[in-house]
Design a protein around this motif. Sequence first.
Motif: not given
Length: 415
Positions: A34-42, A191-201
């Motif tokens: 999702i982070g990659q796609s967000v970057m490419l979109t914006t 996205i920083v928050i999203l990937t940090l949540l994945a890291l905690a998981l």
Amino acid sequence: MSPSPTRRVHCVLSPSSTTIVFRILFCALLATSIGQSVMLTTLPSLGRQASLSEFHIATIMSSSALIFAIGTNVWSKIAKRAGFKRILMVGLTGYSLGTLAFASAWMAGFSGIISGTNLFLALLISRSMQSTIMSATPPSAVGYAVAISSAQGRVGAISKVTSASNVGQIIGPAYAGLLVGFGLLAPLYSIVILTLLALALVYFKLPVLPPPSQQHPTQVIESGAPSKTKTPYIFVGACVCVFCAMAMMQQTLGFFFIDFYHYTPVQAARQVGFAMMVSAAASLTAQFGWVQKGRVSKETMIMLSLPLLGLAYLLLFLQGSLFILYTAMTFMGLGMGMAYPSLAAAATTYCTPAQQSSITGLITATTAMGYIIGPPLAALIYQFDIALPFATAALLIAITACTTYITLRQHKKSN
């Protein structure tokens, strides 16, 4: 001297634990995708807002993709020695910190602290450093999936994990379109928050596997195993072409909305997000409607998806209204929903046992490979005609469809 035997290992978990593991790995890859796609979109809108050219944006995209493609192979070897969970955490940490640095560089540019060449270099360096570390995520996640699966269930295991990348590439632009109203940088910072949540998981829930060198082999492939075949590389190449065409579209679409429909950068980013949301709905329909349920064979899906993708890019080239554009994006979603899972499954099915690990590594790198070539090529031909990248993508997919069709026919005849 005869080659030494190739050993494969896998760690057996209980069915309930295996289900949880696959969900965690899926979430980890989904967050980064999702982070990659967000970057490419914006990126196109960010570039216009900061007065950077199409070539500046294409260079940032292709350079980071090249580093990512190299990094996946390097980190794959490291993960086998250091452990998959540890390297997966390294990748997620690097992604979070790298995204923060990349977004902060844009913020400095918008604030007037840096501009022009200095801004471009700051963006290029921060994005390249991010790619160096975040490339640890896919090979460690796929390697973990392979380690806990049997030989018979390996294709399904790989598909369960890698499908997160496909879903993320569809959801990400829609996600960006929803958040861009709060500012062009809002999606990146979120996205920083999203990937940090994945890291905690991953840290709290993912079991630790011993490195493969410490596991007991459960299957030994003798030195007389079948020789290598070129067939899987055809499907790996097809995956690269699919993502190259998609990269050309994503590089072009934001600029196209600005130059053809005369939208502002924020409006263009929102429109790209909405267009990809239409594609997402179609892709998820394909994914959960028949791909995941196994109603259609992978060979049939390949021969359905590639013509759909070719038609989608052709309609983008010919379109003169938003209705045709959204119709094209619907076809693209249906095609992408079937293309990547079926091509990845074909590549890992038609390879010999000795090729399994290398083909798996290549499959995880196909997205980056496509984005090495697609953006600079699209930026170049965009200067001649703003719709020409769509036509080039359609031609590329047409050639890919013909090649895979011939390969499948030859394989069917040989059996």
